[in-house]
Design a protein around this motif. Structure first.
Motif, short mmCIF file in Angstrom:
data_model
loop_
_atom_site.label_atom_id
_atom_site.label_comp_id
_atom_site.label_asym_id
_atom_site.label_seq_id
_atom_site.Cartn_x
_atom_site.Cartn_y
_atom_site.Cartn_z
N VAL A 6 1.86 -3.92 -6.42
CA VAL A 6 3.53 -4.08 -7.00
C VAL A 6 4.09 -4.86 -5.96
O VAL A 6 4.18 -4.92 -4.67
CB VAL A 6 4.09 -2.66 -6.86
N LEU A 7 4.61 -6.17 -6.58
CA LEU A 7 5.52 -7.05 -5.81
C LEU A 7 7.18 -6.81 -6.02
O LEU A 7 7.42 -6.69 -7.37
CB LEU A 7 5.43 -8.40 -6.21
N LEU A 53 -0.51 1.83 1.01
CA LEU A 53 -0.06 0.98 1.88
C LEU A 53 1.05 0.14 1.33
O LEU A 53 1.22 -0.15 0.36
CB LEU A 53 -1.29 0.08 2.34
N ALA A 54 1.77 -0.37 2.44
CA ALA A 54 2.85 -1.25 1.95
C ALA A 54 2.92 -2.30 3.04
O ALA A 54 2.80 -2.47 4.21
CB ALA A 54 4.18 -0.43 2.41
N TYR A 55 3.42 -3.45 2.62
CA TYR A 55 3.72 -4.71 3.33
C TYR A 55 5.10 -5.28 3.05
O TYR A 55 5.83 -5.15 2.11
CB TYR A 55 2.72 -5.94 2.91
N THR A 56 5.74 -5.99 4.22
CA THR A 56 7.08 -6.33 4.02
C THR A 56 7.06 -7.55 5.13
O THR A 56 6.44 -7.66 5.78
CB THR A 56 8.19 -5.35 4.15
N ILE A 154 2.18 -2.04 -2.45
CA ILE A 154 3.40 -2.50 -2.53
C ILE A 154 3.73 -3.45 -1.65
O ILE A 154 3.57 -3.37 -0.31
CB ILE A 154 4.34 -1.21 -2.79
N VAL A 155 4.36 -4.50 -1.93
CA VAL A 155 4.75 -5.75 -1.07
C VAL A 155 6.50 -6.02 -1.58
O VAL A 155 6.74 -6.14 -2.58
CB VAL A 155 4.14 -7.07 -1.50
#
Length: 206
Positions: A6-7, A53-56, A154-155
């Motif tokens: 998910v972006l 996991l999440a990325y930002t 999710i990003v």
């Protein structure tokens, strides 16, 4: 096995509201931006989505958007990686300038070229091509392998860093990606196969 990516572009920032070129500067969300992020979290919750996991990026507006979304999902402690590879494109000398004032100073056509060409950077800044040259290697090394392993990811990032990823995911041309608008706080849901190819895409702005 579901391979979910998910972006989501951050909610409206204080500098979005003021119509300023923001780039790597670090304003926070407006009240509307907080509401947009909250709405994004609610939409994902309605779809019963949970993440592994999440990325930002290294910028507050993206991190704050992610925090609000995860609060809505009851996943406040989700493992999260922050990296400037996911930052917005650097607008160089235009950073902090009002977009209307920039058009008056440099001319409408020149500002349009800087904003909407693929490989012409503003003075001292990055083009979308240059943004992709830092964003895509990070995606391919850090994010995509985790998705392929079966992690739901999710990003939360920025209009142009996410355009770089969407261009890769959807196989778009430079012309096509430049025409792609990403609403603030509007998640785009991808389901991928074992090779990282897109099986389906769902834009929650619809």
């Amino acid at each position: 096995m579901e391979r979910l990516l998910v972006l989501v572009r951050h909610g409206q920032s204080e500098w979005n509201l003021k119509n300023l070129f923001t780039g790597w500067k670090d304003p926070d969300l407006t009240e509307q931006g907080v509401a947009e992020a909250t709405d994004a979290g609610k939409k994902l919750k309605e779809l019963n989505m949970e993440f592994d996991l999440a990325y930002t990026s290294a910028l507050t507006r993206a991190q704050h958007t992610l925090k609000i979304i995860l609060e809505q999902l009851g996943q406040e402690g989700l493992p999260t990686e922050r990296d400037q590879a996911l930052n917005e494109r650097d607008y160089g000398d235009l950073t902090g300038m009002n977009k209307d004032e920039a058009r008056e100073k440099f001319g409408e056509e020149q500002v349009h070229i800087w904003r909407r060409s693929f490989d012409v950077p503003p003075p001292g800044g990055e083009s979308l091509k240059m943004t992709a040259e830092r964003t895509l290697p990070y995606y391919k090394e850090h994010i995509l392998p985790k998705v392929i392993e079966g992690n739901r990811v999710i990003v939360a990032a920025h209009g142009n860093s996410l355009r770089s990823l969407i261009m890769e995911l959807e196989g778009l041309t430079p012309e096509q990606i430049l025409a792609r608008e990403l609403g603030t706080g509007k998640p785009v849901v991808y389901r991928l196969d074992e090779n990282g190819k897109v099986l389906s895409v769902q834009d929650l702005a619809d």
